[in-house]
Motif scaffolding. Structure first.
Motif, PDB file in Angstrom:
ATOM      1  N   GLN A 152     -54.920  22.943 -12.634  1.00  0.00           N
ATOM      2  CA  GLN A 152     -55.726  22.430 -13.742  1.00  0.00           C
ATOM      3  C   GLN A 152     -55.276  21.024 -14.136  1.00  0.00           C
ATOM      4  O   GLN A 152     -56.107  20.159 -14.463  1.00  0.00           O
ATOM      5  N   PHE A 153     -53.988  20.800 -14.101  1.00  0.00           N
ATOM      6  CA  PHE A 153     -53.440  19.478 -14.427  1.00  0.00           C
ATOM      7  C   PHE A 153     -53.909  18.443 -13.405  1.00  0.00           C
ATOM      8  O   PHE A 153     -54.342  17.339 -13.774  1.00  0.00           O
ATOM      9  N   TYR A 154     -53.852  18.781 -12.123  1.00  0.00           N
ATOM     10  CA  TYR A 154     -54.270  17.848 -11.074  1.00  0.00           C
ATOM     11  C   TYR A 154     -55.764  17.536 -11.173  1.00  0.00           C
ATOM     12  O   TYR A 154     -56.178  16.385 -10.959  1.00  0.00           O
ATOM     13  N   VAL A 155     -56.573  18.541 -11.488  1.00  0.00           N
ATOM     14  CA  VAL A 155     -58.017  18.326 -11.626  1.00  0.00           C
ATOM     15  C   VAL A 155     -58.286  17.338 -12.770  1.00  0.00           C
ATOM     16  O   VAL A 155     -59.113  16.425 -12.641  1.00  0.00           O
ATOM     17  N   ALA A 156     -57.582  17.508 -13.879  1.00  0.00           N
ATOM     18  CA  ALA A 156     -57.762  16.601 -15.012  1.00  0.00           C
ATOM     19  C   ALA A 156     -57.342  15.182 -14.651  1.00  0.00           C
ATOM     20  O   ALA A 156     -57.958  14.198 -15.083  1.00  0.00           O
ATOM     21  N   GLN A 157     -56.300  15.044 -13.832  1.00  0.00           N
ATOM     22  CA  GLN A 157     -55.799  13.728 -13.457  1.00  0.00           C
ATOM     23  C   GLN A 157     -56.764  12.971 -12.541  1.00  0.00           C
ATOM     24  O   GLN A 157     -56.713  11.749 -12.445  1.00  0.00           O
ATOM     25  N   LEU A 158     -57.650  13.696 -11.862  1.00  0.00           N
ATOM     26  CA  LEU A 158     -58.568  13.045 -10.924  1.00  0.00           C
ATOM     27  C   LEU A 158     -59.535  12.106 -11.634  1.00  0.00           C
ATOM     28  O   LEU A 158     -60.112  11.213 -11.004  1.00  0.00           O
ATOM     29  N   VAL A 174     -60.417  20.169  -6.131  1.00  0.00           N
ATOM     30  CA  VAL A 174     -59.588  19.046  -5.680  1.00  0.00           C
ATOM     31  C   VAL A 174     -59.093  18.253  -6.888  1.00  0.00           C
ATOM     32  O   VAL A 174     -59.826  18.056  -7.865  1.00  0.00           O
ATOM     33  N   GLY A 175     -57.858  17.794  -6.827  1.00  0.00           N
ATOM     34  CA  GLY A 175     -57.274  17.036  -7.931  1.00  0.00           C
ATOM     35  C   GLY A 175     -56.405  15.893  -7.435  1.00  0.00           C
ATOM     36  O   GLY A 175     -56.437  15.527  -6.251  1.00  0.00           O
ATOM     37  N   PHE A 176     -55.621  15.346  -8.350  1.00  0.00           N
ATOM     38  CA  PHE A 176     -54.765  14.197  -8.042  1.00  0.00           C
ATOM     39  C   PHE A 176     -53.424  14.376  -8.726  1.00  0.00           C
ATOM     40  O   PHE A 176     -53.356  14.681  -9.926  1.00  0.00           O
ATOM     41  N   ALA A 177     -52.354  14.212  -7.945  1.00  0.00           N
ATOM     42  CA  ALA A 177     -51.006  14.265  -8.505  1.00  0.00           C
ATOM     43  C   ALA A 177     -50.590  12.845  -8.872  1.00  0.00           C
ATOM     44  O   ALA A 177     -50.565  11.956  -8.003  1.00  0.00           O
ATOM     45  N   PRO A 178     -50.272  12.580 -10.112  1.00  0.00           N
ATOM     46  CA  PRO A 178     -49.934  11.207 -10.516  1.00  0.00           C
ATOM     47  C   PRO A 178     -48.680  10.700  -9.820  1.00  0.00           C
ATOM     48  O   PRO A 178     -47.816  11.474  -9.417  1.00  0.00           O
ATOM     49  N   GLN A 179     -48.621   9.375  -9.695  1.00  0.00           N
ATOM     50  CA  GLN A 179     -47.478   8.729  -9.051  1.00  0.00           C
ATOM     51  C   GLN A 179     -46.315   8.717 -10.038  1.00  0.00           C
ATOM     52  O   GLN A 179     -45.989   7.705 -10.661  1.00  0.00           O
ATOM     53  N   SER A 180     -45.682   9.866 -10.191  1.00  0.00           N
ATOM     54  CA  SER A 180     -44.605  10.024 -11.164  1.00  0.00           C
ATOM     55  C   SER A 180     -43.646  11.093 -10.667  1.00  0.00           C
ATOM     56  O   SER A 180     -44.046  12.042  -9.988  1.00  0.00           O
ATOM     57  N   TYR A 181     -42.372  10.920 -11.009  1.00  0.00           N
ATOM     58  CA  TYR A 181     -41.358  11.878 -10.595  1.00  0.00           C
ATOM     59  C   TYR A 181     -41.227  13.050 -11.568  1.00  0.00           C
ATOM     60  O   TYR A 181     -40.530  14.029 -11.263  1.00  0.00           O
ATOM     61  N   ASP A 182     -41.904  12.961 -12.719  1.00  0.00           N
ATOM     62  CA  ASP A 182     -41.700  14.033 -13.688  1.00  0.00           C
ATOM     63  C   ASP A 182     -42.960  14.450 -14.451  1.00  0.00           C
ATOM     64  O   ASP A 182     -42.906  15.344 -15.292  1.00  0.00           O
ATOM     65  N   ALA A 183     -44.115  13.827 -14.182  1.00  0.00           N
ATOM     66  CA  ALA A 183     -45.324  14.129 -14.958  1.00  0.00           C
ATOM     67  C   ALA A 183     -45.746  15.596 -14.814  1.00  0.00           C
ATOM     68  O   ALA A 183     -46.063  16.263 -15.805  1.00  0.00           O
ATOM     69  N   THR A 184     -45.730  16.083 -13.592  1.00  0.00           N
ATOM     70  CA  THR A 184     -46.180  17.462 -13.373  1.00  0.00           C
ATOM     71  C   THR A 184     -45.214  18.464 -13.995  1.00  0.00           C
ATOM     72  O   THR A 184     -45.614  19.388 -14.710  1.00  0.00           O
ATOM     73  N   ARG A 185     -43.923  18.275 -13.751  1.00  0.00           N
ATOM     74  CA  ARG A 185     -42.970  19.266 -14.268  1.00  0.00           C
ATOM     75  C   ARG A 185     -42.882  19.209 -15.794  1.00  0.00           C
ATOM     76  O   ARG A 185     -42.712  20.248 -16.442  1.00  0.00           O
ATOM     77  N   GLU A 186     -43.034  18.044 -16.374  1.00  0.00           N
ATOM     78  CA  GLU A 186     -43.012  17.970 -17.831  1.00  0.00           C
ATOM     79  C   GLU A 186     -44.236  18.658 -18.431  1.00  0.00           C
ATOM     80  O   GLU A 186     -44.158  19.313 -19.470  1.00  0.00           O
ATOM     81  N   HIS A 187     -45.377  18.490 -17.753  1.00  0.00           N
ATOM     82  CA  HIS A 187     -46.583  19.186 -18.219  1.00  0.00           C
ATOM     83  C   HIS A 187     -46.378  20.695 -18.139  1.00  0.00           C
ATOM     84  O   HIS A 187     -46.724  21.427 -19.073  1.00  0.00           O
ATOM     85  N   LEU A 188     -45.810  21.167 -17.038  1.00  0.00           N
ATOM     86  CA  LEU A 188     -45.604  22.606 -16.870  1.00  0.00           C
ATOM     87  C   LEU A 188     -44.580  23.144 -17.864  1.00  0.00           C
ATOM     88  O   LEU A 188     -44.721  24.256 -18.385  1.00  0.00           O
ATOM     89  N   ARG A 189     -43.559  22.364 -18.135  1.00  0.00           N
ATOM     90  CA  ARG A 189     -42.554  22.799 -19.112  1.00  0.00           C
ATOM     91  C   ARG A 189     -43.180  22.886 -20.506  1.00  0.00           C
ATOM     92  O   ARG A 189     -42.831  23.775 -21.293  1.00  0.00           O
ATOM     93  N   SER A 190     -44.116  22.004 -20.784  1.00  0.00           N
ATOM     94  CA  SER A 190     -44.791  22.075 -22.082  1.00  0.00           C
ATOM     95  C   SER A 190     -45.696  23.302 -22.178  1.00  0.00           C
ATOM     96  O   SER A 190     -46.053  23.720 -23.280  1.00  0.00           O
ATOM     97  N   ARG A 191     -46.024  23.869 -21.020  1.00  0.00           N
ATOM     98  CA  ARG A 191     -46.850  25.077 -20.985  1.00  0.00           C
ATOM     99  C   ARG A 191     -46.009  26.351 -20.946  1.00  0.00           C
ATOM    100  O   ARG A 191     -46.532  27.441 -20.761  1.00  0.00           O
ATOM    101  N   GLY A 192     -44.676  26.195 -21.078  1.00  0.00           N
ATOM    102  CA  GLY A 192     -43.812  27.360 -21.167  1.00  0.00           C
ATOM    103  C   GLY A 192     -43.154  27.800 -19.887  1.00  0.00           C
ATOM    104  O   GLY A 192     -42.521  28.866 -19.845  1.00  0.00           O
TER     105      GLY A 192
END
Length: 636
Positions: A125-131, A158-176
């Protein structure tokens, strides 16, 4: 991998899940009497509903095609899952924690599986939003250049993973989600100092299992400064095993089952192109070659069984690039061909185009033509082997024959092998007997190497042979006269409503005679299990006690609708129909005794006549009690 689910847990999940709710997600069910629902069968085409569900029994049965089972078997058959996956899905549905038996004790890692799937779903869901962000312009451009609009991207997730070393994991950590869960799901890697996002600056395809759960990702490089591989997939995790997953299987599974066809392509964009062009049975492997585990996933969808008639088998179409890598892929696929009972084909696009490029350059119709003009795998492989030799020379023809003969010899269907022997002779310009001798020699060499392992599974012709089928009893085989119908309905009541019938009446029915012997077999199983009336495993006990050919009949009797609108009507009907059976039997016995009485000599057989008289009085007394009990039940 998790071990076997504890037996008690399986039974508990089965008892808690309402099968009508599960089936209702696929089939529109309507009332068919008290405790019975019916609808159009999802397993075969029909116009009138013959598919019945009994929630209280926890089973379904189709009186059209014979499909039958419990809630787990329905999920397996409908969604092509394994038994364990079906149990896990139902456990998740009701929030039940499963335990697994492996080694020295139970395991409780199902919650981990659920959490890892949830983490992947959240990432998707995060990757889809990033697209839709400005940073994802290279991803949108990549899709647009290949003919995929936003609607197509949304359809395939289909989605997009941002060019970041921590964007995805920080988003997931905010989701618990914990860092351990993010690492275990393969969404992050562990660096020397800290974790980092595994996917960065890439176009993301969610990889789902047959149930639609996201278990991993395929990521395509987009940026020039990305020094990683062109495609990067989720690593092996507790829920993602690359040799067992097929991209697009969640979208294709139902059409694969309906059309009995699967198209194996080489990339994610090829799957998208095929589906958008109307080839909705396309799937792709994920970073590995097509192998045995993929066959295990596809076989139940195709109904791929050696015992089935060839006209009922499906077909598997492989698409390969004409380059060297594609040729190697074709050889690997051919090595697994013998594992299928279905027919295998090869489709090679003109001009060396893959399905995605073919659609982009020549339109959807060209992709459809590619699949329609497929060639049999055997023809493809024979011609490919011949192409490596100069068959304009005698030496080249002999070498080509030696190379192609094992392919022909490996064809299981002897009639088909004979046809390819003639075709090979024509392609080589050689005499048929000469080619036939070469094929037979290759077959003997192969047989000598495998005779000890294959003799128990193959007939004399080398083809798989099915075990002889036992005669199967079923409602369709019963006569339709009124007497047999009454017997059928009485046994149906004993199977479905033994509590309403009551133990005394079941005891009287134990000695009843039947014009349809198969019904007496079921009656005997009912009487043998009267101590289990009201138990949750009542039907299972009956199925265990009858011979195998009669189990289908028991299942049909257990699921057939009873003509009653209310619980009161049901109880009254169940007793009255069994009373009718017992009374009919008493009348038959009375008629027989009266005949004996008339034939007895009044002077020489006084004791015999007295015994018959006592039996007649007893029968009349039983009939009076039956009627009194029936009237009392009706008035109450």
């Amino acid at each position: 991998m998790a071990g076997r689910i504890a037996r008690n847990d399986i039974d508990e999940v089965r008892s808690r899940v309402n099968i009508a709710d599960v089936v209702g997600d696929y089939v529109t069910l309507k009332s068919a009497g008290v405790g019975s629902l019916k609808g159009l069968c999802p397993f075969h085409d029909e116009r009138s509903p013959s598919f019945h569900v009994r929630p209280q029994v926890g089973r379904y049965h189709c009186f059209g095609c014979g499909e039958d089972g419990d809630v787990f078997e329905f999920i397996i058959r409908q969604d092509h899952t394994t038994f364990q996956e079906a149990v896990e899905r139902m456990a998740a549905k009701i929030g039940f924690t499963l335990h697994y038996e492996e080694g020295d004790g139970p395991r409780t890692d199902y919650n981990q599986r659920a959490r890892l799937i949830a983490a992947n779903e959240a990432a998707q869901q995060f990757y889809v939003a990033q697209l839709t962000t400005a940073a994802a312009e290279p991803a949108r451009q990549f899709l647009g250049e290949r003919g995929f609009d936003p609607a197509a991207a949304q359809h395939f997730g289909v989605g997009f993973a941002p060019q970041s070393y921590d964007a995805t994991r920080e988003h997931l950590r905010s989701r618990g989600f914990s860092m351990d869960e993010i690492l275990a799901a393969g969404l992050a890697g562990q660096g020397d100092r800290s974790p980092y996002d595994r996917f960065r600056g890439r176009l993301m395809w969610p990889i789902r299992d047959v149930t639609g759960a996201t278990i991993g990702f395929g990521a395509r490089r987009l940026l020039d400064d990305d020094k990683g591989p062109k495609y990067l997939n989720t690593p092996e995790t507790p829920i993602y095993h690359k040799s067992q997953v097929l991209y697009g299987i969640d979208l294709a599974r139902r059409d694969i089952s309906k059309q009995k066809q699967v198209v194996i392509v080489e990339g994610y964009t090829d799957v998208m192109a095929c589906h958008l062009a109307g080839i909705t049975t396309a799937v792709a492997t994920c970073g590995t070659s097509f192998g045995v585990d993929h066959i295990k996933v596809l076989r139940p969808m195709l109904g791929d069984s050696a015992g089935r008639d060839l006209s009922q088998l499906g077909n598997i179409v492989f698409t390969f690039d004409p380059d060297e890598a594609g040729q190697r892929a074709a050889s690997r696929a051919f090595a697994e061909e013998s594992r299928f009972a279905s027919q295998t084909y090869v489709a090679v696009a003109p001009g060396g185009l893959d399905p995605c490029d073919l659609r982009l350059q020549r339109g959807d119709a060209a992709v459809t033509r590619l699949i329609d003009t497929k060639r049999p795998m055997f023809e493809f492989m024979i011609r490919r082997r011949l192409a490596t030799h100069d068959i304009e020379t005698a030496e080249g023809r002999v070498a080509g024959l030696r190379d192609a003969a094992p392919v022909v010899a490996g064809i299981r269907d002897r009639t088909l092998a004979t046809a390819y022997t003639r075709e090979t002779a024509k392609w080589l310009g050689m005499d048929i007997p000469e080619v036939r001798r070469a094929v037979e020699a290759a077959r003997q060499r192969a047989g000598a190497a495998s005779s000890t392992t294959s003799s128990s599974h193959h007939g004399a012709g080398g083809e798989p042979t099915a075990a002889p089928e036992e005669p199967v009893a079923g409602l369709r085989l019963l006569p339709t006269d009124p007497i047999t119908r009454m017997e059928r309905d009485a046994v149906m009541a004993m199977v479905q409503q033994p509590g309403h019938v009551g133990l005394p009446l079941l005891g009287l029915a134990a000695s009843a005679t039947f014009s349809a012997p198969m019904l007496s077999v079921v009656r005997d199983a009912v009487v043998a299990n009267v101590d289990a009336v009201g138990a949750g495993d009542w039907l299972d006990r009956l199925l265990q006690d009858v011979p195998a050919p009669f189990r289908g009949l028991v299942q049909e009797l257990a699921l057939a609708p009873i003509p009653a609108r209310t619980d009161e009507d049901l109880a009254l009907y169940a007793r009255s129909i069994v009373v009718a059976l017992v009374e009919r039997d008493l009348l038959a016995r009375k008629a027989s005794l009266l005949g004996q009485l008339q034939r007895a000599d009044p002077n020489e057989q006084a004791d015999r006549r007295a015994d018959i008289q006592r039996q007649l009085v007893d029968i009349d007394a039983q009939r009076m009690r039956l009627r009194a009990d029936a009237e009392a039940a009706a008035s109450s």
